[in-house]
Design a protein around this motif. Structure first.
Motif, mmCIF file in Angstrom:
data_model
loop_
_atom_site.group_PDB
_atom_site.id
_atom_site.type_symbol
_atom_site.label_atom_id
_atom_site.label_comp_id
_atom_site.label_asym_id
_atom_site.label_seq_id
_atom_site.Cartn_x
_atom_site.Cartn_y
_atom_site.Cartn_z
ATOM 1 N N TYR A 191 0.815 -1.494 0.287
ATOM 2 C CA TYR A 191 0.244 0.034 -0.756
ATOM 3 C C TYR A 191 1.041 1.590 0.179
ATOM 4 O O TYR A 191 1.896 1.113 1.093
ATOM 5 N N SER A 211 -8.446 -1.899 -5.228
ATOM 6 C CA SER A 211 -7.492 -1.482 -3.972
ATOM 7 C C SER A 211 -7.058 -0.626 -3.551
ATOM 8 O O SER A 211 -6.813 -0.874 -2.409
ATOM 9 N N VAL A 268 -8.488 1.324 -0.292
ATOM 10 C CA VAL A 268 -8.414 0.194 0.462
ATOM 11 C C VAL A 268 -6.421 0.357 2.109
ATOM 12 O O VAL A 268 -5.742 0.181 1.066
ATOM 13 N N LEU A 328 -3.890 -2.608 1.843
ATOM 14 C CA LEU A 328 -3.745 -3.550 1.049
ATOM 15 C C LEU A 328 -2.841 -3.254 -0.132
ATOM 16 O O LEU A 328 -3.209 -2.219 -0.436
ATOM 17 N N ARG A 383 -15.258 -2.406 -1.914
ATOM 18 C CA ARG A 383 -14.099 -1.488 -1.075
ATOM 19 C C ARG A 383 -14.408 -1.405 0.669
ATOM 20 O O ARG A 383 -13.789 -1.285 1.264
ATOM 21 N N LEU A 433 -13.639 -4.613 2.598
ATOM 22 C CA LEU A 433 -12.078 -4.870 2.821
ATOM 23 C C LEU A 433 -11.669 -3.603 3.930
ATOM 24 O O LEU A 433 -10.788 -3.752 4.409
ATOM 25 N N ARG A 434 -12.041 -2.124 3.277
ATOM 26 C CA ARG A 434 -11.708 -1.440 4.469
ATOM 27 C C ARG A 434 -12.030 -1.113 5.876
ATOM 28 O O ARG A 434 -11.140 -1.485 6.782
ATOM 29 N N PRO A 458 -10.167 -6.458 8.662
ATOM 30 C CA PRO A 458 -8.658 -6.662 8.534
ATOM 31 C C PRO A 458 -8.962 -8.504 8.300
ATOM 32 O O PRO A 458 -7.833 -8.632 7.078
ATOM 33 N N ARG A 493 -9.652 -8.679 4.414
ATOM 34 C CA ARG A 493 -8.170 -7.387 3.880
ATOM 35 C C ARG A 493 -7.089 -8.416 3.096
ATOM 36 O O ARG A 493 -6.437 -8.391 2.280
ATOM 37 N N GLN A 494 -6.709 -9.323 4.576
ATOM 38 C CA GLN A 494 -5.451 -9.857 4.522
ATOM 39 C C GLN A 494 -5.794 -11.367 3.540
ATOM 40 O O GLN A 494 -5.525 -11.895 2.878
ATOM 41 N N TYR A 544 -8.240 -10.817 0.961
ATOM 42 C CA TYR A 544 -7.345 -11.113 -0.519
ATOM 43 C C TYR A 544 -5.995 -10.704 -0.413
ATOM 44 O O TYR A 544 -6.310 -10.887 -1.747
ATOM 45 N N GLN A 545 -5.887 -9.867 0.054
ATOM 46 C CA GLN A 545 -4.343 -9.827 -0.007
ATOM 47 C C GLN A 545 -3.178 -10.729 -0.620
ATOM 48 O O GLN A 545 -2.814 -10.503 -1.517
#
Length: 179
Positions: free
Chosen positions: A10, A41, A44, A47, A119, A122-123, A126, A129-130, A132-133
């Protein structure tokens, strides 16, 4: 085959890059413009992402597309294929590297709510978000078919998340765990 750009950690400059792009392209849409949102992404925090700024441009209707295309070309954007009825797509590449994508949708188009909801999930989550990353990094590492393969392999994860959220919202219950 490479992706349109390499996934990176990010970058706190991405929101400013969005604001600059938003200001530049707003004039291409004139009175049909309703809103421009930062999605994808890069919208976010924390991310990892391909450093491509995604803009979701909401318009009242698609009018005078040839003039809009001319203005967008002047800003370095090329019109891509329409992604669906009412969903136009533009891309901006610099020295062969994708830097910006603009999704232009008519108010009420399903992709507007979908992009904003994903979005926001994901924001606010966490763990999601992790996950997805991790998926994105894995897909990049194992990619042999380019961006089409990457997008196709991300889609089931996104669809599962969005299906879970839609069902939960419809019945006013907590989202079920994913995976």
């Amino acid at each position: 085959m490479a992706l349109t750009s390499k996934i990176s950690l990010y970058d706190s400059r991405w929101p400013s890059l969005f604001l600059n792009a938003k200001e530049q392209i707003a004039k291409a849409f004139g009175t049909e413009l309703v809103a421009i949102h930062h999605v994808g992404s890069t919208a976010v925090p924390e991310l990892a992402a391909k450093p491509e700024i995604d803009l979701l441009v909401e318009v009242a209707q698609h009018r005078n597309e040839s003039l809009r295309d001319t203005v967008m070309r002047g800003l370095g954007y090329a019109r891509g294929s329409d992604l669906s009825a009412g969903h136009h797509f533009y891309r901006r590449d610099v020295d062969g590297v994708r830097t910006h994508k603009a999704h232009v949708c008519i108010t009420g188009h399903g992709q507007i709510e979908r992009m904003l909801r994903f979005r926001d999930l994901l924001r606010s989550n966490p763990v999601l978000r992790q996950r997805y990353q991790d998926l994105k990094l894995e897909l990049e590492a194992n990619n042999t078919g380019g961006i089409g393969e990457y997008l196709a392999r991300k889609a089931p994860f996104i669809d599962e998340i969005m299906g879970s959220v839609s069902t939960s919202a419809r019945y006013n219950v907590e989202p079920r765990p994913i995976g």
